[in-house]
Write an enzyme that holds these catalytic residues in place. Structure first.
Site, short mmCIF file in Angstrom:
data_model
loop_
_atom_site.label_atom_id
_atom_site.label_comp_id
_atom_site.label_asym_id
_atom_site.label_seq_id
_atom_site.Cartn_x
_atom_site.Cartn_y
_atom_site.Cartn_z
N GLU A 297 0.95 -1.37 -0.03
CA GLU A 297 0.18 -0.03 0.02
C GLU A 297 0.74 1.34 -0.14
OE1 GLU A 297 -2.55 -1.30 3.39
OE2 GLU A 297 -4.23 -1.06 2.02
N GLU B 110 -3.52 -10.06 3.66
CA GLU B 110 -4.62 -9.91 4.48
C GLU B 110 -5.65 -11.03 4.08
OE1 GLU B 110 -3.06 -7.81 2.63
OE2 GLU B 110 -3.03 -5.76 3.39
C1 1HE Z 1 6.16 -8.51 11.98
C2 1HE Z 1 5.49 -8.69 10.92
C3 1HE Z 1 4.13 -7.87 10.77
C4 1HE Z 1 7.18 -9.53 10.59
N1 1HE Z 1 3.79 -7.47 12.04
N2 1HE Z 1 5.60 -8.30 13.43
N3 1HE Z 1 1.71 -8.61 7.03
C5 1HE Z 1 1.90 -10.05 6.82
O1 1HE Z 1 1.10 -10.80 7.10
C6 1HE Z 1 3.53 -10.37 6.67
C7 1HE Z 1 4.01 -11.10 7.91
N4 1HE Z 1 5.28 -11.20 7.72
C8 1HE Z 1 5.98 -12.27 7.10
O2 1HE Z 1 5.35 -12.93 6.41
C9 1HE Z 1 7.51 -12.43 7.07
O3 1HE Z 1 7.97 -11.91 8.49
C10 1HE Z 1 8.28 -11.96 6.23
C11 1HE Z 1 8.21 -12.50 4.70
C12 1HE Z 1 7.90 -10.07 5.68
C13 1HE Z 1 9.87 -11.63 6.28
O4 1HE Z 1 10.06 -13.02 6.85
P1 1HE Z 1 11.36 -13.49 7.76
O5 1HE Z 1 11.75 -14.94 7.70
O6 1HE Z 1 12.51 -12.77 7.03
O7 1HE Z 1 11.36 -12.70 9.07
P2 1HE Z 1 10.09 -13.19 10.21
O8 1HE Z 1 11.22 -14.37 11.15
O9 1HE Z 1 9.02 -13.88 9.94
O10 1HE Z 1 10.06 -11.76 11.29
C14 1HE Z 1 11.08 -11.39 11.93
C15 1HE Z 1 10.41 -10.65 13.05
O11 1HE Z 1 9.46 -9.49 12.66
C16 1HE Z 1 9.33 -11.50 13.82
O12 1HE Z 1 9.48 -10.98 15.23
P3 1HE Z 1 10.25 -11.64 16.31
O13 1HE Z 1 10.00 -10.74 17.49
O14 1HE Z 1 9.68 -13.08 16.58
O15 1HE Z 1 11.61 -11.65 16.00
C17 1HE Z 1 8.13 -11.31 13.34
O16 1HE Z 1 6.96 -11.20 14.18
C18 1HE Z 1 8.22 -9.93 12.89
N5 1HE Z 1 7.17 -9.31 12.22
N6 1HE Z 1 6.46 -9.08 10.01
C19 1HE Z 1 4.28 -7.75 13.37
N7 1HE Z 1 3.57 -7.75 9.63
C20 1HE Z 1 -3.43 -0.75 6.96
S1 1HE Z 1 -3.95 -2.38 6.63
C21 1HE Z 1 -2.66 -3.34 6.06
C22 1HE Z 1 -2.90 -4.45 6.32
C23 1HE Z 1 -1.69 -5.39 6.41
O17 1HE Z 1 -0.52 -5.07 6.04
S2 1HE Z 1 -1.90 -7.15 6.69
C24 1HE Z 1 -0.42 -7.84 6.38
C25 1HE Z 1 0.68 -7.91 7.34
#
Ligand code: 1HE
Length: 261
Positions: A115, A135
């Site tokens: 976005e 989402e």
């Molecule tokens: C997060 C987030 C997040 C990572 N919110 N904490 N977005 C998503 O559904 C995407 C979610 N994220 C992922 O699918 C993956 O993290 C990635 C592909 C982006 C990266 O993967 P990777 O293996 O490099 O990292 P990771 O191990 O998954 O994440 C590292 C840390 O970042 C981990 O936290 P930690 O405390 O365990 O180290 C994750 O929890 C954290 N993290 N992404 C919170 N999104 C205005 S409306 C918009 C609506 C949306 O955007 S919904 C889509 C959300």
């Protein structure tokens, strides 16, 4: 060049006439929490007239993992509505702010990250980039403007498919589909985005104004109204002294010719 840390997770750096806005939350993959979305709004509303273009980039291995999902669970419906409107305001500040915005994309450009990218005017992706709208699989809907901006880039059918099936586009397919206008080797998106921003910063200000403020509005108008708006803007831009000087320079052989791409 001095780097100013605008908030915990956002920095601003000035390079000549280009503002470089960087998401600096790599440990959370630059996930956007409320503080970060407000900081983005504030920084784009704060530019003075010396700034002529901006680049948005993300620190670490990913451009942006979208909404910070850890803040989602506490909201009721009314808070959810206002939260979405807050994103709209911030991303409107990017799209309809004072300057053209180029995003440098790499790694995840997902959910709210897509976005944000789609609110910019030019997207440069490197080969590591991937695009998704998770989402759908998280049981929610987009809330940061994707339903308005993403179909303009890739069409309603592709966005529907991405949300219904969780389809992920890689960098090459993404560029072909229209997510990015430029595709460069891994690690080179920022340099290319900066090069483009420095070039765009040299355009006549009225040309950039017409492209960022008027063109997207014409696209929303009926053809009849759009053609009239176009004529009004054409008349204003060509009467500016800078436009007259640029045309004269070409006629006198002092300006670049259009080169084959
Ligand atoms: C997060 C987030 C997040 C990572 N919110 N904490 N977005 C998503 O559904 C995407 C979610 N994220 C992922 O699918 C993956 O993290 C990635 C592909 C982006 C990266 O993967 P990777 O293996 O490099 O990292 P990771 O191990 O998954 O994440 C590292 C840390 O970042 C981990 O936290 P930690 O405390 O365990 O180290 C994750 O929890 C954290 N993290 N992404 C919170 N999104 C205005 S409306 C918009 C609506 C949306 O955007 S919904 C889509 C959300």
């Amino acid at each position: 060049m001095t780097v100013t840390q605008i908030s915990n997770d956002l920095s601003l750096e000035l390079k000549g006439a280009v503002a470089i806005v960087r998401l600096t939350r790599p440990t959370k993959r630059n996930a956007i929490n409320d503080a970060l979305v407000l900081a983005l709004r504030d920084v784009f509303e704060s530019f003075n007239s010396d700034i002529k273009a901006a680049v948005i980039a993300g620190e670490g291995d990913h451009f942006c993992a979208g909404l910070d999902l850890s803040e989602l669970s506490d909201r009721d419906a009314v808070q959810g509505l206002h939260h979405s409107r807050m994103w709209h305001k911030a991303l409107d500040a990017v799209q309809f702010g004072p300057v053209p915005v180029i995003t440098a994309l790499h790694g995840a450009v997902v959910g709210g990250g897509l976005e944000l990218a789609s609110a910019s005017h030019i997207r440069v992706a490197d080969e590591s980039t991937f695009y998704a709208l998770p989402e759908g699989s998280r049981g929610i809907f987009v809330g940061g403007g994707a339903s308005v901006r993403v179909p303009k880039l890739v069409g309603v059918a592709r966005m529907t498919d991405m949300m219904m099936t969780g389809r992920v586009y890689n960098a090459q397919d993404g560029e072909r589909a229209g997510f990015a206008q430029y595709l460069v080797p891994t690690g080179q998106a920022f340099a290319k985005a900066l090069e483009i921003a420095e070039k765009v910063a040299l355009n006549a200000p009225m040309t950039n104004y017409a492209l960022t403020q008027v063109l997207p509005r014409i696209a929303e108008q009926t053809a009849d109204h759009g053609l009239l708006t176009e004529s009004l803007v054409a008349a204003i831009t060509q009467s500016a002294p800078e436009a007259k000087e640029r045309v004269k320079a070409f006629l006198e052989g002092r300006a670049n010719k259009v080169q084959k791409g």
